[in-house]
Design a protein around this motif. Structure first.
Motif, PDB file in Angstrom:
ATOM      1  N   GLU A  33      -5.289  11.188  13.357  1.00 30.68           N
ATOM      2  CA  GLU A  33      -4.847  10.676  12.068  1.00 30.68           C
ATOM      3  C   GLU A  33      -4.703  11.847  11.116  1.00 30.68           C
ATOM      4  N   LEU A  71       1.219  -3.304   7.252  1.00 27.95           N
ATOM      5  CA  LEU A  71      -0.078  -2.673   7.010  1.00 27.95           C
ATOM      6  C   LEU A  71      -1.144  -3.739   6.779  1.00 27.95           C
ATOM      7  N   ARG A  74      -7.175   5.469   5.518  1.00 29.37           N
ATOM      8  CA  ARG A  74      -7.911   4.228   5.762  1.00 29.37           C
ATOM      9  C   ARG A  74      -9.295   4.294   5.117  1.00 29.37           C
ATOM     10  N   LEU A 122      -4.766  -1.947  13.781  1.00 26.80           N
ATOM     11  CA  LEU A 122      -4.453  -1.138  12.608  1.00 26.80           C
ATOM     12  C   LEU A 122      -3.276  -0.207  12.855  1.00 26.80           C
ATOM     13  N   GLU A 144      -8.051  -2.861   5.057  1.00 24.43           N
ATOM     14  CA  GLU A 144      -8.633  -1.571   5.429  1.00 24.43           C
ATOM     15  C   GLU A 144      -7.754  -0.373   5.073  1.00 24.43           C
ATOM     16  N   VAL A 145      -6.455  -0.586   4.971  1.00 26.27           N
ATOM     17  CA  VAL A 145      -5.533   0.521   4.710  1.00 26.27           C
ATOM     18  C   VAL A 145      -5.404   0.744   3.208  1.00 26.27           C
ATOM     19  N   PRO A 157      -0.588   3.584   8.878  1.00 29.56           N
ATOM     20  CA  PRO A 157      -1.651   3.890   7.911  1.00 29.56           C
ATOM     21  C   PRO A 157      -1.743   5.400   7.691  1.00 29.56           C
ATOM     22  N   ARG A 210       0.816  -1.221   0.000  1.00 33.09           N
ATOM     23  CA  ARG A 210       0.000   0.000   0.000  1.00 33.09           C
ATOM     24  C   ARG A 210       0.852   1.275   0.000  1.00 33.09           C
ATOM     25  N   GLY A 269      -0.213   3.679   3.051  1.00 32.14           N
ATOM     26  CA  GLY A 269       0.519   3.673   4.304  1.00 32.14           C
ATOM     27  C   GLY A 269       1.992   3.418   4.097  1.00 32.14           C
TER      28      GLY A 269
END
Length: 609
Positions: A488, A277, A407, A271, A281-282, A404, A199, A285
């Motif tokens: 975040e 990662l 997300r 997470l 869901e990510v 991450p 990712r 990252g």
């Protein structure tokens, strides 16, 4: 395309280049280790240059978590000078007028045509889309800071004096050009081989996720901040209206939802502390590898009295989290000991701030429950999100966990908010977005038909721009953004700006400080017992000093900056006093003095000097 200014002089300061002339700087090649005249002759060279931008622009760990430190729900040791009441912010203090990214992205866009006959059209358009994404990505940071900024879409030459010394462009025009870049990127950047489990490489899902974020920000900013803060003049909607931008946010979020193949993992805390990662869901990252990019300091960041700003949660943050039956807590329930207030609550609460029963390894490697450390926790609510549950990490920068950056839940919430703003929310959409996130956290999914009185007051009381007409659904979407996305990137700080309610930063408890845990009369007198440790609240007049298990308390009338007092005199909310100041002009920053001294055509933003 109209020709507009590009100003590089301030970049010299940012890059440490103070003795060279503009011409010297402009004639330097932006790339090394290859011949600039023949580069971009293959897919490999396009990839290499794109990866160079990835390495330069990908957020680091301080931006991902620390970037959200200065908002309404987090207490800090002091604050950023921009909000401090004892500091007068002005153009001589302002930086960030750095435009090196334009030189880099525009160089690629102006020269990559050399590869046109050597790669497929699909690959060529992919890399053009990646470059245009990065241009829009970096421009977004500039318009959030300065509102009106230059738009430049070509590689600037030393002879381009009309560009170098020209005026700024209107924010609406700049964002319109960003929109064109983002549309192209969303249409042409591919997933396929670029969407890996790591990712990291820019792919279609990453571009569309950011597009949904950017369009949502600008739509709601213009809807709620009724003038361009650079000029104090109403928006013209000459290019895109807020409704147009909401539609784009909705479109690109839905595209990720429909085509990205993402879903929610059951273990929310994992997470933020996994070595790798979690691709389920990510969306984007960074994985830390000891032999490649070393380690980072997240756990220490939230456990140190010297590193960072001693970040702590507030009572307002904790109160945002629902009970497991899907209802908000009452005023009486907010006034209970930290030992009991986590009972029957959204599971993300104990994954965000420290409550009873958090299992860690102590410094001897033995199982233990984590305790509060008053030496760096200002409110009694210690941040645990992002933190490895191992005491050996608390004072050492040895984290190897992945980070991450974007997300899937943010995309769900972007879609929900844009849909509600367009008047198209349905129970089904709610269930698949906000409802799904709440169910993942063990909270009963309840479609909102009435406003929570406390939450409504939170966004209306003593604010310049109260959200008096906010719907129950939109109010709950705001709640969900807090409970799901706290700390975040810069999401909460960006949210209160785009709500037109950045004065939430200074309102807090009576406008004087951050309220933390509720301390009962017995706890205030005899000490708070938490996980076997006793925490005391001593009178500062008796010589008590702040320590691991002691807060020195003053009467509210005597408290000054960095003092604590109780809201009820001898008990109540533990309040950490710190003065902050907000003014409407702070919806943008002043143009730095160095920049407009060299180029007066830049002008200055409204009400700044």
């Amino acid at each position: 395309m109209k020709k507009i200014f590009y100003f590089l002089c301030a970049s010299f300061i940012a890059l440490g280049i103070s003795s060279c002339s503009i011409e010297d700087f402009l004639t330097r090649e932006p790339i090394n280790e290859f011949s600039a005249e023949t580069y971009f002759a293959s897919e490999a060279e396009l990839e290499m240059y794109a990866n160079g931008m990835l390495n330069s622009y990908m957020p680091d760990y301080t931006e991902t978590a620390g970037g959200d430190a200065y908002n309404d729900l987090i207490a800090t040791k002091t604050s950023t000078d921009f909000f401090r009441s004892d500091v007068e912010w002005n153009s001589s203090r302002q930086g960030s007028w750095s435009w090196g990214f334009l030189r880099r992205t525009n160089y690629m866009l102006d020269n990559m045509s050399r590869a046109k006959e050597k790669v497929s059209e699909e690959i060529y358009n992919h890399y053009e889309g990646v470059a245009r994404f990065w241009r829009a990505y970096n421009y977004m940071t500039r318009i959030k800071l300065f509102s009106d900024v230059p738009w430049v879409e070509h590689y600037v030459q030393p002879t381009d004096t009309a560009i170098l010394y020209g005026p700024r462009d209107d924010r609406e025009y700049v964002f319109h050009m960003m929109t064109e870049d983002l549309k192209f990127a969303c249409a042409n950047v591919m997933n396929g081989k670029f969407k890996t489990d790591e990712r990291s490489v820019i792919c279609k899902d990453i571009v569309e996720a950011f597009a949904s974020r950017f369009f949502l920000y600008e739509a709601s900013f213009r809807e709620n901040v009724h003038v361009n803060p650079a000029t104090n003049k109403p928006w013209t909607n000459q290019y895109e209206t807020p409704q147009d931008l909401y539609r784009l946010a909705q479109t690109y979020a839905k595209d990720v939802i429909d085509n990205g193949g993402y879903s929610l993992v059951k273990d929310y805390p994992s997470l933020f502390i996994s070595d790798k990662l979690i691709p389920q869901e990510v969306i984007w990252g960074k994985t830390f590898l000891t032999d490649v990019n070393g380690r980072h300091s997240y756990t220490r960041y939230f456990h140190s009295s010297t590193l960072g700003q001693q970040y702590s949660g507030t009572k307002d943050l904790v109160r945002m989290f629902l009970k497991v039956d899907g209802t908000p807590i009452s005023d009486d329930e907010a006034r209970q000991s930290i030992n009991t207030e986590f009972n029957g609550r959204d599971s993300r609460l104990s994954a965000t701030v420290l409550g009873p029963g958090r299992n860690i390894l102590n410094e001897s490697g033995q199982p233990a429950h984590e305790t509060i450390d008053f030496s760096f926790c200002k409110t009694g609510y210690q941040i645990v999100k992002w933190c490895v549950p191992d005491a050996t990490h608390f004072q050492n920068s040895i984290d190897e966990t992945s980070i991450p950056i974007v997300r899937y839940p943010e995309v769900l919430l972007n879609y929900a908010e844009a849909t509600e703003a367009l008047g198209e929310m349905t129970v089904d959409i709610w269930n698949k977005t906000v409802g799904a996130l709440r169910e993942r956290a063990g909270v009963t999914n309840v479609y909102p038909t009435e406003r929570d009185p406390w939450l409504y007051e939170y966004y209306t009381k003593d604010l310049v721009n109260p959200a008096t007409n906010i719907s129950p659904v939109m109010l709950e979407i705001r709640r969900e953004r807090v409970t799901e996305l706290t700390f975040e990137s810069e999401l909460r700080q960006n949210d209160i700006y785009r709500y037109g309610q950045a004065d939430l930063v200074v309102r807090r408890y009576k406008g004087v400080g951050w309220a933390g845990i509720w301390v009962t009369e017995k706890e205030a007198a005899d000490g708070l017992v938490f996980e076997g440790m006793t925490y005391t609240f001593e009178k500062a007049s008796d010589g008590a000093t702040n320590g691991t298990t002691c807060y020195p308390i003053k009467p509210e009338s005597d408290a000054v900056n960095t003092d604590w007092f109780f809201s009820e005199g001898d008990h109540g909310y533990l309040v950490y006093k710190y003065g902050l100041k907000w003014e409407p002009r702070k919806y943008c920053r002043p143009i730095p003095l160095d920049a407009y001294t060299i180029n007066p055509a830049l002008g200055q933003n409204y009400d700044w000097k």
